[in-house]
Design a protein around this motif. Sequence first.
Motif: not given
Length: 281
Positions: A171-184, A193-202
């Motif tokens: 549940a928390i993993s699925i919930h975190n996906v849109p949070e990653g979108v919102a941060i990106s 850069p795209n790879w930094k989007l992944v890093w800052w989301s994590v």
Amino acid sequence: MVELWSLGFVFLAGLITAFATGLGALPFFFVSEISDRWNVALWGIASGIMLSASVFGLVLEALGEYVHVSLGGVALDPVPQRQLLLLGLGLAAGVALVYVAHDVIEAAEVDPQQYAEADFKKLVLILGVLTVHSFPEGVAVGVSFADLGIEGGTQIFGFVVPLLAIFMTVAISIHNVPEGVAISIPLRSMGVPNWKLVWWSVFSSLPQPIGAVIAFYFVRVAREFLPAGFGFAAGAMIYLVLTEFIPEAREVGKSLPGEGRRELIGGLVAGIAVMVPLAFI
């Protein structure tokens, strides 16, 4: 005494949820932006998942053997006052944490651009803000592992893992996906850069494995307070949904027909429909 292997196992589960936040940045490798319609729907799905996990996972687990779930519905036996009191205190404490976190976040006024251009002092500030923001999700994961290694769960890599823990981690993993979108989204608009989007989301969810270990340790050494632990996680997540997720979805949906209500409600229903059956496996 809490075994070291169990702390490591819980930390790994929390780390999985943190890595899931990075999935929210992956669409930007293929598209320049995500439509408001999809953004609202994603927030709705996340809200439905969190509400389902809180009510049908944590709250029902806090009531334990006094709740009987069947195809005919949910029956509730008289619950001892102490257990109800602990649950109520936990719920109130969870709400209080998020309420205070709101004030801390608003006072900090962290600009998303600081993610891309952060010196040490800024990183400390950002990590502090993220800790109070994502800590409740980590707590939810941690308390759900309270029965780790105890008979009655399912075998994973030789460990007996509670079904509630699997449910909450998913549940928390699925919930975190849109949070990653919102941060990106704001970072992408700044040319990060795209790879930094992944890093800052994590990075935004790294407090979750820490919160998971702390909460797990607490409920293992003080099991009599387990209902309060479940209530704390549930209260925090429900308040997050009501004060952050749904308002965020409504803000994004202002430009859509009907202000995005259809997309939000559809997402809520989808999130609940996906998670509720898993809660009763």
